[in-house]
Design a protein around this motif. Sequence first.
Motif, PDB file in Angstrom:
ATOM      1  N   HIS A 184       0.863  -1.183   0.000  1.00 30.13           N
ATOM      2  CA  HIS A 184       0.000   0.000   0.000  1.00 30.13           C
ATOM      3  C   HIS A 184       0.898   1.230   0.000  1.00 30.13           C
ATOM      4  CE1 HIS A 184       0.978  -0.509   4.238  1.00 30.13           C
ATOM      5  NE2 HIS A 184       0.610   0.730   4.469  1.00 30.13           N
TER       6      HIS A 184
ATOM      7  N   HIS B 144       1.424   3.927   1.959  1.00 26.93           N
ATOM      8  CA  HIS B 144       1.950   4.703   3.090  1.00 26.93           C
ATOM      9  C   HIS B 144       3.455   4.889   2.934  1.00 26.93           C
ATOM     10  CE1 HIS B 144      -1.622   4.080   6.034  1.00 26.93           C
ATOM     11  NE2 HIS B 144      -1.685   5.235   5.409  1.00 26.93           N
TER      12      HIS B 144
ATOM     13  N   HIS C 151       6.246   2.309   3.417  1.00 32.31           N
ATOM     14  CA  HIS C 151       6.188   1.059   2.656  1.00 32.31           C
ATOM     15  C   HIS C 151       6.586   1.252   1.193  1.00 32.31           C
ATOM     16  CE1 HIS C 151       4.026  -1.542   5.648  1.00 32.31           C
ATOM     17  NE2 HIS C 151       3.883  -0.347   6.188  1.00 32.31           N
TER      18      HIS C 151
ATOM     19  N   HIS D 252      -6.782  -2.126   4.748  1.00 26.73           N
ATOM     20  CA  HIS D 252      -6.008  -1.121   5.501  1.00 26.73           C
ATOM     21  C   HIS D 252      -6.274   0.287   4.970  1.00 26.73           C
ATOM     22  CE1 HIS D 252      -2.635   0.655   7.608  1.00 26.73           C
ATOM     23  NE2 HIS D 252      -1.973   0.868   6.497  1.00 26.73           N
TER      24      HIS D 252
ATOM     25  N   ASP E  51       0.364  -4.075   5.989  1.00 29.50           N
ATOM     26  CA  ASP E  51      -0.509  -3.587   7.058  1.00 29.50           C
ATOM     27  C   ASP E  51      -1.909  -4.109   6.762  1.00 29.50           C
ATOM     28  OD1 ASP E  51       1.630  -2.293   8.104  1.00 29.50           O
ATOM     29  OD2 ASP E  51       1.015  -0.272   7.506  1.00 29.50           O
TER      30      ASP E  51
END
Length: 327
Positions: free
Chosen positions: A32, A34, A37, A89, A111
């Motif tokens: 994802h 974020h 990451h 998430h 996550d």
Amino acid sequence: MPVELKQGSLRVSHTPLHLDARRRTPLCFVSHAHADHIARHERTVATPQTLALMAHRLGPLEATVPLRFGERLSLESGDVELELFPAGHVLGAAQVRVTRPDGHRLVYTGDVSLAPALTAAPAAVVPCDTLVVEATFGHPRYVFPPREGVYDEVAAWARTQLGRGLVPVMLTYGLGKGQETIAQLVARGLPVCTDAGIHAVAGLYEALGVPVPSRCFDGAFREGEVGVFTPKALEPLRGGPQKLVTAALTGWALESWGARRSGADVAFPVSDHADFPSLLHYARSCGAREVITLFGFKEELAKALKAHGVFARAVHERVQMSLPLGP
Ligand SMILES: [Zn+2]
């Protein structure tokens, strides 16, 4: 170990596939978008939504391999097959299952959240032999109340503050929780005003087919509006003409310092990560013979899973042995 952690980057052993590596790699699955990451990889495997959100943060990406939930991809090098599943998430967040030619299946959750959301596909418990799972809230003391009920409380709190002539502002992350909070408040009849960053990502959500209606802050909150801001974006407005009252939406609200850490007046326990009971449920019901924990409370989660009869261990950085220097 089926995965290796080297210089902070996780890789599926005996394959070229990295997982959420923070530094540039030749090939990486990004779960994802974020900031902790993502990186600019030579080749990125991710959902189309994650690739769009990554490009919003990083600018144009190099070679990308968009993969939708349920689609399979064979890696030409490494002899493995990949398949993505929702992680619940943030929008586009995915878990990956890596299947070796001998049939061994490894799942990396990234996550993950098992709580239902308005802006992310519900997470699946993915059957596997080895589970690599995040442990952000992997301590038995983290048990989140049901998300819907917490958002009911948040909305009731906001209405109370509006009734007192104050402007209630929710402090959240800019990607994911910000948009989920907008959707949850709007669903409860509250109009939302956001900072420019959250608004830009909300626009991207809309373009990706997930409606997140909000107004971008233009210098003043309007009557009846609830703010959804990052703590940093709200900072310049503190002490201004409109009286603000702030609520942090964070899993850390379960700690006594939860509100203080975000600079908020109060805190509500809303997280886009799985709590301990959810992690335990996942580990027990996915059929894995071994569970590898990473991030956050990885040692505590491994220990707690073992106490529940699950074979678990935390992943550690591979230490390069060096020759002892002479005296
Ligand atoms: Zn995340």
